[in-house]
Design a protein around this motif. Structure first.
Motif, PDB file in Angstrom:
ATOM      1  N   GLN A  94     -10.665  -1.258  -4.810  1.00 48.39           N
ATOM      2  CA  GLN A  94      -9.386  -0.565  -4.977  1.00 48.39           C
ATOM      3  C   GLN A  94      -8.307  -1.199  -4.103  1.00 48.39           C
ATOM      4  OE1 GLN A  94     -10.332   3.503  -4.044  1.00 48.39           O
ATOM      5  NE2 GLN A  94     -11.057   3.977  -6.101  1.00 48.39           N
ATOM      6  N   ALA A  95      -8.672  -1.546  -2.842  1.00 46.57           N
ATOM      7  CA  ALA A  95      -7.692  -2.175  -1.968  1.00 46.57           C
ATOM      8  C   ALA A  95      -7.281  -3.544  -2.496  1.00 46.57           C
ATOM      9  CB  ALA A  95      -8.273  -2.301  -0.556  1.00 46.57           C
ATOM     10  N   ILE A  96      -8.236  -4.301  -3.059  1.00 51.19           N
ATOM     11  CA  ILE A  96      -7.906  -5.610  -3.620  1.00 51.19           C
ATOM     12  C   ILE A  96      -6.954  -5.458  -4.795  1.00 51.19           C
ATOM     13  CG2 ILE A  96      -8.888  -7.554  -4.896  1.00 51.19           C
ATOM     14  CD1 ILE A  96     -11.329  -7.340  -3.079  1.00 51.19           C
ATOM     15  N   GLU A  97      -7.207  -4.455  -5.632  1.00 48.15           N
ATOM     16  CA  GLU A  97      -6.318  -4.236  -6.770  1.00 48.15           C
ATOM     17  C   GLU A  97      -4.921  -3.835  -6.309  1.00 48.15           C
ATOM     18  OE1 GLU A  97      -6.266  -1.666 -10.979  1.00 48.15           O
ATOM     19  OE2 GLU A  97      -7.926  -1.487  -9.557  1.00 48.15           O
ATOM     20  N   LEU A  98      -4.843  -3.071  -5.213  1.00 49.40           N
ATOM     21  CA  LEU A  98      -3.546  -2.648  -4.711  1.00 49.40           C
ATOM     22  C   LEU A  98      -2.726  -3.824  -4.184  1.00 49.40           C
ATOM     23  CD1 LEU A  98      -4.567   0.584  -2.755  1.00 49.40           C
ATOM     24  CD2 LEU A  98      -3.110   0.494  -4.781  1.00 49.40           C
ATOM     25  N   MET A  99      -3.363  -4.794  -3.608  1.00 47.21           N
ATOM     26  CA  MET A  99      -2.628  -5.867  -2.948  1.00 47.21           C
ATOM     27  C   MET A  99      -2.548  -7.145  -3.778  1.00 47.21           C
ATOM     28  SD  MET A  99      -5.548  -6.629  -0.127  1.00 47.21           S
ATOM     29  CE  MET A  99      -5.710  -8.372   0.127  1.00 47.21           C
ATOM     30  N   THR A 100      -3.145  -7.153  -4.977  1.00 52.02           N
ATOM     31  CA  THR A 100      -3.204  -8.384  -5.763  1.00 52.02           C
ATOM     32  C   THR A 100      -1.820  -8.932  -6.076  1.00 52.02           C
ATOM     33  OG1 THR A 100      -5.332  -7.762  -6.708  1.00 52.02           O
ATOM     34  CG2 THR A 100      -4.021  -9.410  -7.912  1.00 52.02           C
ATOM     35  N   GLN A 134      -5.444   4.245   2.405  1.00 47.41           N
ATOM     36  CA  GLN A 134      -5.189   3.010   3.140  1.00 47.41           C
ATOM     37  C   GLN A 134      -3.886   3.093   3.927  1.00 47.41           C
ATOM     38  OE1 GLN A 134      -7.085   0.411   3.456  1.00 47.41           O
ATOM     39  NE2 GLN A 134      -8.689   0.842   1.957  1.00 47.41           N
ATOM     40  N   PHE A 135      -2.865   3.692   3.318  1.00 46.83           N
ATOM     41  CA  PHE A 135      -1.574   3.778   3.986  1.00 46.83           C
ATOM     42  C   PHE A 135      -1.653   4.682   5.220  1.00 46.83           C
ATOM     43  CE2 PHE A 135       2.800   5.314   4.536  1.00 46.83           C
ATOM     44  CZ  PHE A 135       3.466   4.109   4.577  1.00 46.83           C
ATOM     45  N   ARG A 136      -2.515   5.718   5.164  1.00 50.99           N
ATOM     46  CA  ARG A 136      -2.666   6.609   6.312  1.00 50.99           C
ATOM     47  C   ARG A 136      -3.269   5.854   7.494  1.00 50.99           C
ATOM     48  NH1 ARG A 136      -5.026  10.170   3.806  1.00 50.99           N
ATOM     49  NH2 ARG A 136      -7.197   9.648   4.275  1.00 50.99           N
ATOM     50  N   PHE A 152       0.789  -1.227   0.000  1.00 54.18           N
ATOM     51  CA  PHE A 152       0.000   0.000   0.000  1.00 54.18           C
ATOM     52  C   PHE A 152       0.826   1.284   0.000  1.00 54.18           C
ATOM     53  CE2 PHE A 152      -2.828  -3.184   1.782  1.00 54.18           C
ATOM     54  CZ  PHE A 152      -4.000  -2.932   1.091  1.00 54.18           C
ATOM     55  N   HIS A 153       2.133   1.199  -0.193  1.00 49.12           N
ATOM     56  CA  HIS A 153       2.904   2.435  -0.221  1.00 49.12           C
ATOM     57  C   HIS A 153       2.523   3.222  -1.480  1.00 49.12           C
ATOM     58  CE1 HIS A 153       6.131   5.317   0.092  1.00 49.12           C
ATOM     59  NE2 HIS A 153       6.417   4.817   1.293  1.00 49.12           N
ATOM     60  N   PRO A 154       2.142   4.504  -1.335  1.00 46.18           N
ATOM     61  CA  PRO A 154       1.664   5.262  -2.504  1.00 46.18           C
ATOM     62  C   PRO A 154       2.702   5.381  -3.603  1.00 46.18           C
ATOM     63  CG  PRO A 154       1.092   6.375  -0.455  1.00 46.18           C
ATOM     64  CD  PRO A 154       2.028   5.266  -0.089  1.00 46.18           C
ATOM     65  N   LEU A 178      -4.389   4.601  -8.859  1.00 43.72           N
ATOM     66  CA  LEU A 178      -4.601   3.992  -7.552  1.00 43.72           C
ATOM     67  C   LEU A 178      -3.862   4.723  -6.432  1.00 43.72           C
ATOM     68  CD1 LEU A 178      -4.342   0.182  -8.402  1.00 43.72           C
ATOM     69  CD2 LEU A 178      -6.424   1.515  -8.022  1.00 43.72           C
ATOM     70  N   ARG A 179      -3.200   5.804  -6.769  1.00 43.07           N
ATOM     71  CA  ARG A 179      -2.389   6.473  -5.755  1.00 43.07           C
ATOM     72  C   ARG A 179      -3.247   7.082  -4.648  1.00 43.07           C
ATOM     73  NH1 ARG A 179       2.550   9.596  -8.111  1.00 43.07           N
ATOM     74  NH2 ARG A 179       2.931   7.401  -8.577  1.00 43.07           N
ATOM     75  N   HIS A 180      -4.387   7.668  -5.017  1.00 38.49           N
ATOM     76  CA  HIS A 180      -5.237   8.280  -3.990  1.00 38.49           C
ATOM     77  C   HIS A 180      -5.775   7.220  -3.026  1.00 38.49           C
ATOM     78  CE1 HIS A 180      -8.031  11.067  -2.120  1.00 38.49           C
ATOM     79  NE2 HIS A 180      -9.033  10.189  -2.337  1.00 38.49           N
ATOM     80  N   ALA A 181      -6.209   6.077  -3.542  1.00 39.00           N
ATOM     81  CA  ALA A 181      -6.695   4.993  -2.681  1.00 39.00           C
ATOM     82  C   ALA A 181      -5.574   4.460  -1.808  1.00 39.00           C
ATOM     83  CB  ALA A 181      -7.298   3.879  -3.528  1.00 39.00           C
TER      84      ALA A 181
END
Length: 742
Positions: free
Chosen positions: A646-652, A86-88, A70-72, A79-82
């Motif tokens: 969005q979170a699923i796409e970030l961690m896939t 999440q990272f915050r 999740f690091h931007p 996906l940077r805004h999502a």
């Protein structure tokens, strides 16, 4: 609360969650029920368990693993805004749990408590209690900090409550409406439109203030003894501060309202003269004025517990409750009271003994009068009480002969005519602890057989609750002029929140236990008081008290007194009260029949209003509030679904690499996971939910796999053993996650 997986993705709720893994052909499912939370659970967000508490190494390891996904800076632009959002949350969770003090506060009062206590004027913020602490909070161990924090919160709560009730006052207005009810010669009761007038008044006020006195002899030893108390582990525990003395100032005035009439002689045009009466403005006539103070010293703090004060009889002062009442007006009076518990035989219930010395006149007139009260618990919640008052104590005849200056004058003798000895023997039954309130409003559809059982269970529970709230007091009173039998009885009527339910503390030495705000029906507290004299004369009062706000209570009563039929209306809030005694019928031989009719009509009118308007209206308002909340949650579903995707796409990518390593090591691989509503097998499904409504959450569940094990934090009930550290694949495992709101 909702469940969050290791990636920070929130599972929408309340729904059911089904996950299927593959190993040796075993089938099963996961079931997780939840609701949308106000704040994300930091432990679940980092994939950590609360019990046993995670170590700093485990917290750092979980944080490093999540930053990889999740690091931007490592995400594509869309996906940077999502990722930043999440990272915050992940960073806030890490900063809270890695700090031992913040973690303690978070475990007690949540994320909102951490922000409040580390903010301005919070316990750990600028101007907070930590800056005024003699011993640095940062130097405390976790156990010491927890005790200090709970003690600080309890003191803050107590200070807030005391600020609300630091003073008490009351206003009483006597109203004469004797023209409202009349009884003719045939004992027929007639009601009329009254013309009430205020006839008397009373005002009282009192407030408490602490007093710090200079140290007396023996206090140095006491301070050395209590300045630092060590536990078995060798840790210092600071004792709670206790005021040396409390002073309660009180004042009051009572009197009547006079309406003077002025007669004026007037001369008419024809030369004749006459008298005219003019109503003058009313005049307040003060009949009694009181002013005094009550002093409650803490002798253990004042004189210590060593030296002569540790020896008998001085040691009685340290273990007793002592108070002094000084009344300056209308007659200087001094009362000294000492109360203490005595246990003659070890292992038995102690006796509570209270002795009061009353000095109303100078010692050259009479000796001080005394009052002694002995009470003991004779059964559970049953207390026996014996009270004896001496009345006026004249000096013995031989002293009067030796000292002619002793003795009362004629004026003092007339004033003390009503001060006679008195003996009371009584029994008190206290209400049972654990009173609760139930509400019969239930909109859920149930089967007929289950409904009958539920109604029977609720009726039984209601009877138990009403019985637990019952209390009564009865005693016999004997004086040289006669005697009386007194009975007081009170209980709750109707289901709902009791009218006499006191404000409960939320902070204790064990933790924080917030009281739920329950918007439910309110009960009525019924209070009955009766006095039967030796001549079989009867005075009685029936009063109902209902809570109309969080701290506000309103009461309505009717009864027979010496003046006739009296109706009382009362209002009270946090020690402030207004009482309106209304005389609606003068005393006569037919007062009892008129009083019965006067009590029945208001009671029937109240029941009609309570069950015909108030309770249906409150039920409708609760349903509307539930419908609004349902609509709000329904609007959140698309937003939560978008955040989850969005979170699923970030961690896939990260999860797929971890699953590939698990497969290469013949560990645990999640093939399919579904989340949603699964229709029950043994029950009729809800209307509109006959078909499953599930979504694919394979990636979030796979993120929970750590070293060949599927780890789901939180309180869980495992229906099968979760030992997935072997090299084989499991087909499925069944688990249910219990939620507080389920």
């Amino acid at each position: 609360m909702s469940s969050f997986n290791q990636s920070g993705t929130e599972f929408p709720g309340p729904q059911e969650f089904r996950a299927t893994v593959e190993d040796d052909g075993l089938d099963g499912d996961y079931t997780i029920v939840g609701d949308y939370p106000e704040e994300p659970d930091y432990y679940v967000l980092l994939g950590l368990a609360r019990n046993p508490p995670p170590t700093d190494a485990e917290i750092r390891s979980a944080y490093r693993n999540l930053t990889l996904s999740f690091h931007p800076d490592k995400q594509p632009p869309h996906l940077r805004h999502a990722a930043e959002s999440q990272f915050r949350h992940i960073q806030e969770a890490y900063e809270t749990l890695i700090d031992p003090n913040k973690r303690i506060v978070y475990d007690i009062s949540g994320a909102a408590g951490v922000r409040q206590e580390w903010g301005q004027l919070g316990a750990m913020g600028i101007g907070g209690e930590a800056q005024r602490q003699d011993v640095g909070v940062k130097a405390m161990s976790p156990d010491q900090f927890r005790r200090w924090f709970l003690k600080t919160m309890k003191k803050r709560e107590r200070k807030a409550v005391e600020s609300l009730v630091s003073s008490k006052g009351g206003i009483t207005l006597g109203i004469n409406a004797a023209s409202m009810i009349s009884v003719d010669e045939d004992d027929d009761v007639q009601f009329h439109i009254p013309s009430p007038q205020v006839s008397s008044y009373g005002v009282s006020y009192n407030f408490k203030t602490p007093v710090s006195l200079p140290q007396l002899w023996g206090t140095a030893d006491k301070e050395e003894e209590t300045s630092g108390v060590e536990t078995d582990s060798g840790e210092d525990v600071q004792e709670e501060e206790v005021e040396d003395m409390q002073v309660t100032w009180n004042a009051g005035i009572t009197g009547g309202l006079a309406r003077p009439v002025k007669k004026v002689t007037v001369e008419y045009e024809d030369g004749t003269e006459g008298e005219e009466k003019f109503q003058m403005p009313p005049i307040l006539a003060a009949q009694n004025f009181q002013f005094g103070a009550t002093v409650t010293p803490n002798f253990k703090n004042l004189v210590g517990t060593k030296g002569i004060w540790a020896k008998h009889p001085f040691s009685l002062l340290g273990d007793s409750q002592v108070s002094f009442d000084a009344l300056l007006l209308p007659v200087p009076t001094l009362k000294a009271n000492i109360a203490r518990a005595f246990q003659p035989i070890p292992g038995t219930r102690p006796f509570q003994v209270s002795m009061t010395s009353i000095h109303t006149r100078s010692l050259d007139e009479t000796a001080p009068s005394f009052e002694v009260q002995i009470s003991r618990e004779i059964a559970k919640k049953k207390i026996g009480v014996i009270t004896w008052s001496s009345g006026v104590v004249d000096w013995p005849d031989f002293l009067l002969r030796w000292f002619p200056s002793l003795g009362m004058g004629a004026q003092s003798a007339i004033a003390s005519a009503n001060e006679v000895s008195n003996l009371q023997i009584g029994l008190i039954s206290l209400p049972k602890e654990g009173q609760a309130a139930i509400d019969f409003d239930d909109d859920d559809e149930e089967e007929s057989g289950d409904m009958e059982d539920d109604v029977r269970h609720l009726l039984k529970k209601k009877r138990q609750i009403d019985q637990s709230a019952e209390s009564w007091q009865t005693y016999l009173q004997a004086t040289p002029a006669g005697g009386a039998f007194v009975l007081n009885y009170s209980r709750n009527l109707f289901s709902g929140k009791p009218a006499d339910d006191p404000v409960k503390t939320e902070w204790s030495s064990e933790g924080y236990f917030p009281m739920p705000s329950m918007d439910q029906a309110r009960a009525v507290r019924l209070e009955i008081s009766s006095v039967v004299g030796l001549d079989m004369s009867l005075n009685w009062t029936i009063k109902g008290v209902r809570r109309v706000g969080e701290y506000t209570r309103v009461g309505l009563g009717i009864g027979i007194a010496d003046k006739g039929i009296m109706m009382t209306v009362s209002w009270s809030r946090l020690g402030q009260s207004i009482n309106l005694p209304i005389n609606v019928c003068p005393a006569n031989e037919s007062t009892n029949g008129a009083a019965a009719l006067t009590a029945i009509f208001p009671w029937l009118a109240y029941c009609a209003i309570e069950f015909g308007y108030i309770r249906p209206r409150d039920k409708k308002l609760r349903r509307q509030a539930a419908a609004r909340r349902h609509r709000e949650l329904k609007k959140l579903i698309p937003k939560k679904r978008e955040e989850s995707l969005q979170a699923i796409e970030l961690m896939t990518d990260q999860v797929q690499r971890r699953q590939a390593r698990e497969e290469a090591q013949q560990g645990l691989v999640i093939l399919k996971a579904e989340y949603g509503y699964i229709p029950p097998v043994n029950k009729k499904p809800k209307s509109g939910f006959a078909e499953p409504r599930v979504i694919d959450v394979t990636i979030p569940v796979a993120a929970l796999v750590n070293r060949g094990q599927l780890v789901i934090p939180g309180k869980s009930i495992k229906n099968t053993n979760l030992d997935v550290s072997s090299s084989k694949f499991w087909d499925s495992t069944t688990l249910r996650h219990c939620c507080p709101n389920d």
